[in-house]
Design a protein around this motif. Structure first.
Motif, short mmCIF file in Angstrom:
data_model
loop_
_atom_site.label_atom_id
_atom_site.label_comp_id
_atom_site.label_asym_id
_atom_site.label_seq_id
_atom_site.Cartn_x
_atom_site.Cartn_y
_atom_site.Cartn_z
N ASN A 63 0.81 -1.22 0.00
CA ASN A 63 0.00 0.00 0.00
C ASN A 63 0.84 1.27 0.00
O ASN A 63 0.30 2.36 -0.01
CB ASN A 63 -0.92 0.00 1.23
CG ASN A 63 -1.93 -1.12 1.17
OD1 ASN A 63 -2.55 -1.35 0.14
ND2 ASN A 63 -2.10 -1.84 2.29
N ASP A 64 2.15 1.09 0.03
CA ASP A 64 3.05 2.24 0.00
C ASP A 64 3.50 2.47 -1.44
O ASP A 64 4.15 1.61 -2.04
CB ASP A 64 4.26 1.96 0.91
CG ASP A 64 5.21 3.16 0.98
OD1 ASP A 64 5.03 4.12 0.21
OD2 ASP A 64 6.13 3.12 1.82
N PRO A 65 3.19 3.63 -2.04
CA PRO A 65 3.57 3.88 -3.43
C PRO A 65 5.07 3.71 -3.68
O PRO A 65 5.49 3.28 -4.76
CB PRO A 65 3.14 5.33 -3.66
CG PRO A 65 2.05 5.56 -2.67
CD PRO A 65 2.42 4.75 -1.47
N ASP A 66 5.88 4.02 -2.67
CA ASP A 66 7.34 3.89 -2.84
C ASP A 66 7.79 2.44 -2.90
O ASP A 66 8.91 2.15 -3.31
CB ASP A 66 8.06 4.60 -1.70
CG ASP A 66 7.85 6.10 -1.72
OD1 ASP A 66 7.61 6.64 -2.81
OD2 ASP A 66 7.90 6.73 -0.64
N GLU A 67 6.91 1.53 -2.47
CA GLU A 67 7.27 0.11 -2.45
C GLU A 67 6.74 -0.64 -3.67
O GLU A 67 7.02 -1.82 -3.84
CB GLU A 67 6.70 -0.55 -1.18
CG GLU A 67 7.24 0.03 0.12
CD GLU A 67 8.63 -0.50 0.43
OE1 GLU A 67 8.76 -1.67 0.78
OE2 GLU A 67 9.59 0.28 0.30
N LYS A 68 5.97 0.04 -4.51
CA LYS A 68 5.30 -0.66 -5.62
C LYS A 68 6.29 -1.31 -6.58
O LYS A 68 6.06 -2.43 -7.04
CB LYS A 68 4.41 0.33 -6.39
CG LYS A 68 3.15 0.74 -5.64
CD LYS A 68 2.21 -0.43 -5.47
CE LYS A 68 0.89 0.02 -4.84
NZ LYS A 68 -0.04 -1.10 -4.68
N ASN A 69 7.35 -0.62 -6.88
CA ASN A 69 8.30 -1.19 -7.84
C ASN A 69 8.99 -2.43 -7.28
O ASN A 69 9.25 -3.39 -8.00
CB ASN A 69 9.34 -0.14 -8.24
CG ASN A 69 8.77 0.88 -9.20
OD1 ASN A 69 7.87 0.57 -9.98
ND2 ASN A 69 9.25 2.10 -9.14
N LYS A 70 9.29 -2.41 -5.97
CA LYS A 70 9.87 -3.59 -5.35
C LYS A 70 8.89 -4.76 -5.44
O LYS A 70 9.26 -5.90 -5.74
CB LYS A 70 10.22 -3.33 -3.89
CG LYS A 70 11.39 -2.38 -3.66
CD LYS A 70 11.74 -2.36 -2.19
CE LYS A 70 12.91 -1.42 -1.90
NZ LYS A 70 12.53 -0.01 -2.00
N ALA A 71 7.62 -4.47 -5.16
CA ALA A 71 6.60 -5.52 -5.21
C ALA A 71 6.46 -6.06 -6.63
O ALA A 71 6.32 -7.27 -6.84
CB ALA A 71 5.26 -4.97 -4.72
N LEU A 72 6.49 -5.17 -7.61
CA LEU A 72 6.40 -5.58 -9.01
C LEU A 72 7.55 -6.52 -9.37
O LEU A 72 7.34 -7.57 -9.99
CB LEU A 72 6.43 -4.35 -9.91
CG LEU A 72 6.57 -4.61 -11.42
CD1 LEU A 72 5.37 -5.39 -11.92
CD2 LEU A 72 6.73 -3.31 -12.17
N MET A 73 8.75 -6.17 -8.95
CA MET A 73 9.91 -7.01 -9.26
C MET A 73 9.80 -8.36 -8.58
O MET A 73 10.08 -9.41 -9.18
CB MET A 73 11.19 -6.29 -8.84
CG MET A 73 11.50 -5.06 -9.67
SD MET A 73 12.99 -4.22 -9.08
CE MET A 73 13.03 -2.81 -10.18
#
Length: 456
Positions: free
Chosen positions: A323-333
């Protein structure tokens, strides 16, 4: 000459009988230095003779050479000591051994010439005495200080890069001796073990010619530690971060060592605390490194490395805040890796991974962020594999949706491939209804984008 008290005839051709005659003719003579002569082993009771006739005399000779900046003499003395500690150490008593070791440490601290320091490092690395039980028992309290002194001496070698690299190989050999001592069933001091590990990972990516030694130390040391030492090591952030960097460094240079380091990372993460794991995700780019690595090896035949990457990602993904926008890319990877491995049937707990993907899919749908390289390779694997699941297909559809909105439409073969693939998913009863509906939704979006581009 009749008042002569001191004579240095080192590195000359003087012979034993000549020196004895000279001493007889000069009764006030107190000290003679006869290093590197035919009188190396002579003994004259009336004077202080500096040569190799006894351990005490050898130590005095070395101290004399260092004090007077006689580099060649010092190196010759060190080589003599090295030979004694390599082949004859069992004939020396404890006080003689202690004298030799203290003399070598004196060289490391006081010698101004780098070549002389190098010779002392080489002695510690190559002499068999330094890998014996006797060495560790006799110098138990001093060993950590000796190892740190050796490392400090290596760091101050700057005159020759070739010499510096060679000395590093010797230093790593000394580290290996510390690790090998653990094979005797002994436990080294915590401060020594941590120093060896931290300095090894610090050097790991700088000198590719030492990959084998570095890898050996990083793999063997944790296996031989006590449980308390191992748990503490697994939470040493400096070491864990460096292991990720080292694995990234090895992936193309040495696949075999890369696989071994991945196994070590998996083992470390299993013992790591939540704070350590969160630090890896937030501050060490651990997920990003895993993503780059899986893309490099996704088509390689090795399955062990891929399995270990999946274990690493599964250990880290709970510490990504979806739910943290800054973490989205990590989650995507992370989910890209899991979907890719799911498609290749390299995930053991497929049900758990599907649950993670579903959670990600439901959360990700509200985001417009897309920053994922090599997306085409991921999609190709997901959509063409018989092992893909509904959740991994849905994940792939989300990637396409974000991809087309981020980059727009261009009349390329890849665009046509995406359309054909989506139509296949839309019409295939194998997939659940919401999966087919997601495919239809993305197709409609592609059609809308095409119309906008054509009208312009």
């Amino acid at each position: 000459m009749e008042n002569l008290e001191f004579l240095d005839c080192s590195m000359t051709s003087v012979e034993d009988h000549e020196l004895k005659e000279f001493v007889e003719r000069h009764p006030k003579l107190k000290t003679v230095v006869a290093i590197s002569t035919e009188c190396n082993y002579s003994y004259i009771p009336t004077i202080d003779l500096l040569n190799y006739n006894s351990p005490g005399s050898t130590i005095k000779s070395l101290e004399y050479a260092i004090t007077n900046n006689r580099e060649e003499l010092a190196e010759d003395c060190i080589r003599f000591i090295a030979e004694k500690l390599n082949t004859n150490h069992h004939r020396l008593n404890d006080s003689e051994i202690t004298g030799f070791v203290n003399a070598l440490c004196y060289v490391l601290r006081e010698a101004k010439d780098e070549r002389t320091k190098y010779e002392a490092i080489q002695c510690f690395a190559t002499s068999s005495f330094f890998e014996t039980k006797r060495f560790f028992e006799l110098f138990w309290l001093e060993v950590p200080g000796i190892v740190k002194l050796l490392f400090k001496s290596w760091k101050h070698l700057h005159r020759s890069e070739i010499q510096r690299k060679t000395a590093l190989s010797l230093l790593l050999s000394i580290f290996e001796k510390m690790v090998n001592f653990l094979r005797m069933g002994k436990i080294l001091q915590d401060r020594l073990l941590y120093f060896v590990m931290e300095r090894t990972v610090e050097l790991s990516c700088k000198y590719p010619e030492n990959i084998r030694k570095v890898t050996s130390i990083l793999i063997e040391a944790p296996r031989l530690m006590s449980m308390d030492q191992y748990v503490a090591m697994c939470n040493d952030r400096k070491v864990i971060k460096a292991l990720f960097e080292y694995a990234h460094y090895l992936i193309t240079l040495d696949p075999s060592s890369y696989q071994q380091i991945l196994e070590t990372i998996v083992s470390h993460l299993n013992q790591a605390s939540e704070n350590t794991l969160n630090h890896l995700v937030s501050n060490c780019q651990a997920v990003e490194k895993c993503y780059e690595q899986i893309m490099l090896i996704s088509y390689s035949p090795s399955t062990d490395s891929k399995n270990n990457l999946s274990k690493i990602v599964l250990r880290l993904i709970p510490f990504i805040n979806l739910n943290d926008p800054d973490e989205k890319n990590k989650a995507l990877m992370a989910c890209s890796i899991l979907s890719l491995l799911l498609a290749k049937n390299l995930i053991e707990n497929r049900e758990y991974v599907n649950t993670l993907l579903k959670e990600f899919n439901d959360s990700w749908g509200r985001s417009n962020i897309l920053d994922c390289q090599n997306i085409t390779d991921i999609l190709n694997s997901i959509f063409t594999s018989e092992y893909s699941t509904d959740e991994s297909i849905r994940f792939g559809l989300i990637l396409i949706f974000k991809f087309i909105n981020a980059f727009g439409w261009k009349p390329t073969a890849y665009w046509n491939w995406m359309k054909t693939t989506l139509e296949g998913i839309q019409n295939n009863e194998k997939w659940m209804r919401n999966t087919r509906e997601s495919a239809s939704s993305v197709l409609n979006e592609m059609s809308t984008i095409e119309k906008k581009w054509i009208s312009h």
